[in-house]
Enzyme design. Structure first.
Site, PDB file in Angstrom:
ATOM      1  N   ASN A 116     -10.210 -34.515-162.052  1.00  0.00           N
ATOM      2  CA  ASN A 116      -9.553 -33.932-160.977  1.00  0.00           C
ATOM      3  C   ASN A 116      -9.499 -32.427-161.012  1.00  0.00           C
ATOM      4  OD1 ASN A 116      -9.093 -36.660-160.515  1.00  0.00           O
ATOM      5  ND2 ASN A 116      -6.857 -36.427-160.863  1.00  0.00           N
ATOM      6  N   THR A 161     -20.982 -10.731-116.468  1.00  0.00           N
ATOM      7  CA  THR A 161     -20.167 -11.619-116.824  1.00  0.00           C
ATOM      8  C   THR A 161     -20.403 -12.659-115.982  1.00  0.00           C
ATOM      9  OG1 THR A 161     -18.730 -10.477-114.940  1.00  0.00           O
ATOM     10  CG2 THR A 161     -18.440  -9.719-117.134  1.00  0.00           C
ATOM     11  N   HIS A 162     -19.740 -13.827-116.112  1.00  0.00           N
ATOM     12  CA  HIS A 162     -19.955 -15.176-115.498  1.00  0.00           C
ATOM     13  C   HIS A 162     -21.678 -15.503-115.425  1.00  0.00           C
ATOM     14  CE1 HIS A 162     -15.853 -14.979-114.533  1.00  0.00           C
ATOM     15  NE2 HIS A 162     -16.118 -13.633-114.402  1.00  0.00           N
ATOM     16  N   SER A 283     -46.784 -25.960-127.005  1.00  0.00           N
ATOM     17  CA  SER A 283     -46.456 -27.320-126.522  1.00  0.00           C
ATOM     18  C   SER A 283     -47.650 -28.159-126.949  1.00  0.00           C
ATOM     19  CB  SER A 283     -46.342 -27.356-125.113  1.00  0.00           C
ATOM     20  OG  SER A 283     -46.516 -28.582-124.322  1.00  0.00           O
ATOM     21  N   LYS A 289     -47.703 -22.859-123.111  1.00  0.00           N
ATOM     22  CA  LYS A 289     -46.258 -22.784-123.071  1.00  0.00           C
ATOM     23  C   LYS A 289     -46.044 -21.923-124.274  1.00  0.00           C
ATOM     24  CE  LYS A 289     -42.960 -25.184-121.949  1.00  0.00           C
ATOM     25  NZ  LYS A 289     -41.998 -24.971-121.331  1.00  0.00           N
ATOM     26  N   GLU A 296     -33.543 -22.145-130.175  1.00  0.00           N
ATOM     27  CA  GLU A 296     -32.904 -23.617-129.591  1.00  0.00           C
ATOM     28  C   GLU A 296     -32.253 -24.087-130.733  1.00  0.00           C
ATOM     29  OE1 GLU A 296     -35.311 -25.312-126.026  1.00  0.00           O
ATOM     30  OE2 GLU A 296     -36.413 -24.370-127.367  1.00  0.00           O
ATOM     31  N   TYR A 323      -4.237 -35.452-156.182  1.00  0.00           N
ATOM     32  CA  TYR A 323      -5.735 -35.832-156.112  1.00  0.00           C
ATOM     33  C   TYR A 323      -5.609 -37.077-155.629  1.00  0.00           C
ATOM     34  CZ  TYR A 323     -10.505 -37.171-156.631  1.00  0.00           C
ATOM     35  OH  TYR A 323     -11.733 -37.524-156.358  1.00  0.00           O
ATOM     36  N   GLN A 328     -13.291 -36.839-152.719  1.00  0.00           N
ATOM     37  CA  GLN A 328     -14.659 -36.821-153.021  1.00  0.00           C
ATOM     38  C   GLN A 328     -15.584 -36.464-151.947  1.00  0.00           C
ATOM     39  OE1 GLN A 328     -16.132 -39.727-156.183  1.00  0.00           O
ATOM     40  NE2 GLN A 328     -17.431 -40.575-154.614  1.00  0.00           N
ATOM     41  N   LYS A 331     -17.457 -32.672-150.626  1.00  0.00           N
ATOM     42  CA  LYS A 331     -18.784 -32.159-151.058  1.00  0.00           C
ATOM     43  C   LYS A 331     -19.608 -31.823-150.052  1.00  0.00           C
ATOM     44  CE  LYS A 331     -17.539 -33.981-154.949  1.00  0.00           C
ATOM     45  NZ  LYS A 331     -15.985 -33.730-154.750  1.00  0.00           N
TER      46      LYS A 331
HETATM   47  N1  ARG Z   1     -15.933 -37.681-158.127  1.00  0.00           N
HETATM   48  C1  ARG Z   1     -14.510 -37.315-157.719  1.00  0.00           C
HETATM   49  C2  ARG Z   1     -14.749 -36.355-156.915  1.00  0.00           C
HETATM   50  O1  ARG Z   1     -15.631 -35.841-156.474  1.00  0.00           O
HETATM   51  C3  ARG Z   1     -14.292 -36.590-159.201  1.00  0.00           C
HETATM   52  C4  ARG Z   1     -12.822 -36.863-159.470  1.00  0.00           C
HETATM   53  C5  ARG Z   1     -12.716 -38.149-159.736  1.00  0.00           C
HETATM   54  N2  ARG Z   1     -11.294 -38.529-160.339  1.00  0.00           N
HETATM   55  C6  ARG Z   1     -10.855 -39.625-160.414  1.00  0.00           C
HETATM   56  N3  ARG Z   1      -9.630 -39.759-160.734  1.00  0.00           N
HETATM   57  N4  ARG Z   1     -11.688 -40.866-159.965  1.00  0.00           N
HETATM   58  O2  ARG Z   1     -13.617 -36.043-156.153  1.00  0.00           O
END
Ligand code: ARG
Length: 469
Positions: A116, A161-162, A283, A289, A296, A323, A328, A331
């Site tokens: 954690n 503007t607009h 194109s 083109k 874009e 936690y 998880q 990420k």
């Molecule tokens: N893989 C978990 C995360 O990314 C790590 C922490 C996991 N902790 C646990 N008590 N299972 O948050």
């Protein structure tokens, strides 16, 4: 049902059987948390030092662990670390490898810490360092805008503007507007960086630990800012990550607006600008083109960064202290937002640097006498007329010109003089776009001298906040 993992897990002592395959598959995070290997190994080095300082690890054992962690880093760096299907996450994979290398000594490193505090420590460091990469990328785009602004500083251009022509400005002024918008994006990313840069190790699973590991020592070893004051907050909070992804979403929206302008300006309808060949696309069917795909895609990619932010906010919003495994999910959106801007910023900086402008078309579009109706009204204000009256009178002149099938310049001087006797003598100058830009000589205005001073200020702010040293 059979154990999906064999015996390589970090937990399991209290269970009679291992996890089902589907439960394991849901929880495995090595596919994405492997990106944190540098941060995780740095945390483990700091942890070996903390255990030694607390009298729990001899100097030789600490050195053997640190040497093994360095070998482990070499394996990751050369893409040769053996991640196994039985590794639940990066932390478990590294511990398994350390035990394979060092036997029991490898199992000492987990004392006093938890995944954690480990994971949020890794994420904070990774995100903090990503801020520097993003700010450098913004700086390159700002430099390209500044260079284009300087090269076309006093070219006349219509401002809108607009999406209707409003008043003439200098092209340098217009391009620098994007520069300053980006300067605030830099400030937002730097603000998030400051709040990310706090140390969390020493928090244990949530309540701290009983082993005498000093939070300040971790902060110093890791080159992180001061430890967060509260271990519960340390393992639970993701607000600084939200703040960074929020800043990135706003940045992506800024870039999208600039992309949209490039799309407009490079159409044959506007015809104000042309992207270099390296930033234009053809194109597959229409040989003539010349498409602005880069602009874009900059516009299109904003959607996914906004999606990353929404995903993160939604993940965190219902979580009680401290936690929760939902975290998880923090990420992948973070990585995606940073990766996306890592693609977008250099491409847009290159596209801007490649821009050439059509001076005649810009000047022709800027030379609309109706766009100077405000200048006529403000002339009357300086002559003592209340603005409300002046606005009405000049509106009448615009209508009179329309009725005669001409523009303000084509009005007979007796019609103009009927509004104010001083007007005819100043008529040509009032309707001249160059003179109109020069009249706007406040420090934020579009007069050439003001824009030159603005450009000098901008030069000191590329990739920096107002307060950075
Ligand atoms: N893989 C978990 C995360 O990314 C790590 C922490 C996991 N902790 C646990 N008590 N299972 O948050």
């Amino acid at each position: 049902m059979s154990d999906a993992t064999g015996s390589g897990r970090l937990w399991g002592g209290r269970f009679t059987s291992g996890p089902e395959a589907s439960a394991w598959a849901l929880g495995v995070s090595t596919g994405f948390d492997v990106r944190l290997w540098r941060e995780d190994l740095a945390g483990s080095r700091a942890h070996a030092g903390a255990l030694h300082r607390a009298g729990l690890l001899s100097a030789e054992d600490r050195d053997a662990l640190v040497a093994a962690l360095d070998r482990c880093a070499d394996l990751f760096a050369s893409d040769a670390f053996p991640l196994l299907p039985t590794d639940e996450d990066l932390h478990g994979a590294i511990e398994r490898w350390l035990v394979e290398e060092l036997g029991d000594l490898g199992g000492r490193l987990r004392a006093g810490r938890s995944r954690n505090d480990q994971i949020v420590s890794d994420v904070r460091r990774w995100a903090r360092d990503a801020c520097d990469v993003v700010v450098a990328g913004i700086g390159d785009l700002q430099a390209a805008l500044l260079e284009r602004a300087e090269a076309h500083l006093d070219w006349l251009a219509p401002a809108y503007t607009h999406l209707q022509r409003a008043q003439p400005v200098l092209l340098g002024h217009h391009l620098l507007a994007w520069f300053w918008m980006l300067a605030r994006d830099v400030e937002r990313v730097e603000g998030a960086r400051g709040r990310l840069d706090r140390s969390v190790l020493g928090s244990g699973a949530l309540a701290g630990q009983t082993l005498g590991l000093d939070p300040e020592g971790y902060a110093a070893d890791l080159g992180m800012g001061a430890p967060l004051e509260n271990s519960l907050d340390a393992v639970a909070s993701r607000d600084a990550v939200l703040e960074l992804v929020g800043a990135l979403a706003i940045l992506a929206v800024t870039l999208s607006r600039l992309g949209e302008e490039l799309v407009l300006w490079t159409t044959s309808e506007f015809g104000f600008a042309r992207l270099g060949d390296g930033y234009s696309t053809g194109s597959s069917m229409m040989p003539q083109k010349r498409n602005p795909d880069v602009a874009e895609l900059v516009r299109g990619k904003a959607g996914r960064v906004v999606g990353d932010l929404v995903a993160l906010l939604t993940t965190v919003k219902g979580l009680p202290m401290t936690y929760d495994r939902d975290l998880q999910e923090d990420k992948e959106p973070l990585f995606d937002a940073v990766d996306t801007l890592g693609l977008v910023l250099p491409a847009l900086a290159g596209a801007v640097a490649s821009l050439s402008f059509d001076r005649e078309r810009l000047a022709a579009a800027a030379d609309d006498p109706a766009a100077l109706a405000t200048d006529v009204a403000e002339f009357l204000v300086r002559a003592g007329v209340p603005f409300r009256t002046a606005h009405e009178a000049v509106g009448g002149l615009v209508r009179a010109a329309e009725e005669r099938g001409t523009d303000l310049r084509g009005l007979p001087s007796d019609v103009v003089a009927a509004v104010h006797p001083d007007l005819p003598a100043r008529w040509d100058e009032l309707l001249d776009p160059r003179a109109a830009t020069d009249r706007r000589d406040g420090s934020n205005g579009t007069a050439a001298a003001s824009v030159r001073a603005q450009l000098a200020r901008a030069r000191t702010r590329i990739g920096r906040t107002a307060t950075s040293g």
